[in-house]
Scaffold this motif. Structure first.
Motif, PDB file in Angstrom:
ATOM      1  N   ARG A 182     -27.419 -11.664  26.478  1.00  0.00           N
ATOM      2  CA  ARG A 182     -28.717 -10.786  25.772  1.00  0.00           C
ATOM      3  C   ARG A 182     -29.835 -11.750  25.735  1.00  0.00           C
ATOM      4  NH1 ARG A 182     -30.588  -9.948  20.732  1.00  0.00           N
ATOM      5  NH2 ARG A 182     -31.726  -8.062  20.646  1.00  0.00           N
ATOM      6  N   ASN A 183     -29.618 -12.867  24.934  1.00  0.00           N
ATOM      7  CA  ASN A 183     -30.786 -13.876  24.716  1.00  0.00           C
ATOM      8  C   ASN A 183     -31.351 -14.277  25.997  1.00  0.00           C
ATOM      9  OD1 ASN A 183     -30.709 -13.183  22.153  1.00  0.00           O
ATOM     10  ND2 ASN A 183     -29.133 -14.698  21.608  1.00  0.00           N
ATOM     11  N   VAL A 234     -22.395  -8.039  16.609  1.00  0.00           N
ATOM     12  CA  VAL A 234     -21.586  -9.393  16.362  1.00  0.00           C
ATOM     13  C   VAL A 234     -20.895 -10.144  17.370  1.00  0.00           C
ATOM     14  CG1 VAL A 234     -21.223  -8.758  13.851  1.00  0.00           C
ATOM     15  CG2 VAL A 234     -19.777  -8.241  15.452  1.00  0.00           C
ATOM     16  N   ASN A 235     -21.004  -9.775  18.639  1.00  0.00           N
ATOM     17  CA  ASN A 235     -20.214  -9.836  19.779  1.00  0.00           C
ATOM     18  C   ASN A 235     -20.992 -11.167  20.451  1.00  0.00           C
ATOM     19  OD1 ASN A 235     -19.461 -10.319  22.789  1.00  0.00           O
ATOM     20  ND2 ASN A 235     -18.276  -8.380  22.424  1.00  0.00           N
ATOM     21  N   ARG A 236     -20.534 -12.419  20.218  1.00  0.00           N
ATOM     22  CA  ARG A 236     -21.196 -13.464  20.673  1.00  0.00           C
ATOM     23  C   ARG A 236     -21.452 -13.796  22.256  1.00  0.00           C
ATOM     24  NH1 ARG A 236     -18.559 -18.665  16.883  1.00  0.00           N
ATOM     25  NH2 ARG A 236     -19.030 -17.645  15.101  1.00  0.00           N
ATOM     26  N   LYS A 237     -20.420 -13.431  22.864  1.00  0.00           N
ATOM     27  CA  LYS A 237     -20.670 -13.317  24.326  1.00  0.00           C
ATOM     28  C   LYS A 237     -21.671 -12.458  24.832  1.00  0.00           C
ATOM     29  CE  LYS A 237     -17.803 -12.774  28.660  1.00  0.00           C
ATOM     30  NZ  LYS A 237     -16.546 -12.542  29.101  1.00  0.00           N
ATOM     31  N   LYS A 245     -26.919  -6.136  29.650  1.00  0.00           N
ATOM     32  CA  LYS A 245     -26.779  -6.382  28.266  1.00  0.00           C
ATOM     33  C   LYS A 245     -27.931  -6.371  27.168  1.00  0.00           C
ATOM     34  CE  LYS A 245     -22.538  -6.809  29.897  1.00  0.00           C
ATOM     35  NZ  LYS A 245     -21.734  -5.563  30.103  1.00  0.00           N
ATOM     36  N   ASN A 305     -24.280 -11.508  23.171  1.00  0.00           N
ATOM     37  CA  ASN A 305     -25.426 -11.958  22.630  1.00  0.00           C
ATOM     38  C   ASN A 305     -25.964 -13.227  23.515  1.00  0.00           C
ATOM     39  OD1 ASN A 305     -26.055 -10.109  20.396  1.00  0.00           O
ATOM     40  ND2 ASN A 305     -24.570 -11.239  19.218  1.00  0.00           N
ATOM     41  N   VAL A 306     -25.224 -14.053  23.991  1.00  0.00           N
ATOM     42  CA  VAL A 306     -25.712 -15.125  24.756  1.00  0.00           C
ATOM     43  C   VAL A 306     -26.089 -14.623  26.044  1.00  0.00           C
ATOM     44  CG1 VAL A 306     -24.828 -17.003  26.326  1.00  0.00           C
ATOM     45  CG2 VAL A 306     -24.038 -16.756  23.924  1.00  0.00           C
ATOM     46  N   LYS A 310     -19.956  -3.836  16.169  1.00  0.00           N
ATOM     47  CA  LYS A 310     -19.238  -4.472  17.038  1.00  0.00           C
ATOM     48  C   LYS A 310     -20.058  -5.281  18.092  1.00  0.00           C
ATOM     49  CE  LYS A 310     -14.866  -2.123  16.146  1.00  0.00           C
ATOM     50  NZ  LYS A 310     -13.649  -1.420  16.733  1.00  0.00           N
TER      51      LYS A 310
END
Length: 297
Positions: free
Chosen positions: A273-274, A265-268, A244, A270-271, A262
């Motif tokens: 990804r980070n 702003v997808n939180r799942k 991701k 982004n977690v 989209k």
């Protein structure tokens, strides 16, 4: 330039063939740099003795390598995607093509290293507050004018990206000039940019080809979207997409580019990804490679 830091106590000469713009950039930082042609390159390689020879190129051919006396010299090749040098080199370093996958493989005279842990980065500029900027750069090749137009025009139409400025960087190998692309108050077109750092440091979104620029964009924590033009880019995109860290752009149609917001702003996502940014992109391969390269001197 970065390799110069590793070998700062040694005499090191830089030779650049054909790439005049690249040579002019290097010359600003390094005195021992010369612009050469095929004839001079041949002479240098034939005369070399007790020398560590480093190629940083995707355009190697066996006729060049056969001129090197491998008993008297050591040979390192960066980004030998077709493994042309596998029977000649003491060390092959493919930091780009395998993305986050780390491999060490034995070759005839040494080993091949691949994966993002060996990627050498410029010392990054401080990541300042991100602005609503989309940076587009498809590398140094002659990317289609129609695709540039389609990408830019459809980005400008997307309602949720209406507050974003677009910086389009045209590579040195492209025949496209500014007047080929329609002007717009939110659009800035640049030619002959040698370093993307100052743009990526501010940009929230990066759209590129899928080669080395993926690493630079992720280094600056840009949301990264890529369109692969060749096999090594497609392979790179595939490997990073699994984590991701990069998202494949199959085309530049409006309905495809509309998905960018989209994804952001997808939180799942982004977690994940980070977490993977810290795992695969955080470290600079300079120290790791420095130790390996010094052993070959």
């Amino acid at each position: 330039i970065t390799l110069n830091k590793i070998f700062y106590k040694k005499k090191i000469n830089f030779y650049v063939k054909k790439e005049v713009e690249g040579f002019n950039y290097i010359k600003k930082f390094i005195k021992n740099a010369d612009l050469i042609n095929n004839k001079i390159e041949k002479q240098i390689l034939i005369k070399a003795s007790n020398t560590l020879i480093i190629f940083d190129t995707l355009l190697l051919n066996k006729s060049i390598l056969e001129k090197i006396n491998l008993k008297k010299n050591k040979l390192i090749v960066f980004e030998d995607l077709k493994m042309v040098s596998k029977n000649y080199a003491n060390l092959i370093i493919n930091a780009i093509v395998d993305g986050p996958i780390h491999r060490e493989i034995k070759i005839k005279n040494g080993k091949k290293l691949s994966g993002s842990i060996f990627k050498i980065y410029h010392k990054p500029k401080k990541i300042i507050k991100k602005e609503k900027i989309i940076t587009i750069c498809f590398g140094g090749g002659n990317f289609s004018k129609l695709n540039y137009k389609k990408c830019i025009n459809n980005l400008l139409k997307i309602e949720k990206l209406k507050n974003y400025r677009i910086i389009c960087i045209i590579g040195p190998g492209s025949k496209i000039i500014k007047k080929d692309l329609k002007n717009h108050r939110r659009l800035k077109i640049l030619n002959n940019v040698n370093n993307l750092d100052r743009f990526l440091a501010k940009s929230k979104i990066f759209i590129g080809g899928g080669g080395g620029t993926i690493y630079e964009a992720l280094r600056y924590k840009c949301f990264t979207f890529c369109y692969g033009f060749n096999n090594h880019q497609k392979k790179n995109i595939k490997n990073f997409s699994k984590l991701k860290l990069c998202h494949k752009v199959k085309d530049f149609e409006y309905k495809t580019l509309k998905k960018i917001d989209k994804i952001m702003v997808n939180r799942k996502l982004n977690v994940i990804r980070n977490r993977n940014l810290n795992k695969y992109i955080k470290n600079n391969g300079l120290k790791k490679l420095g130790k390996i390269l010094k052993k070959l001197i």
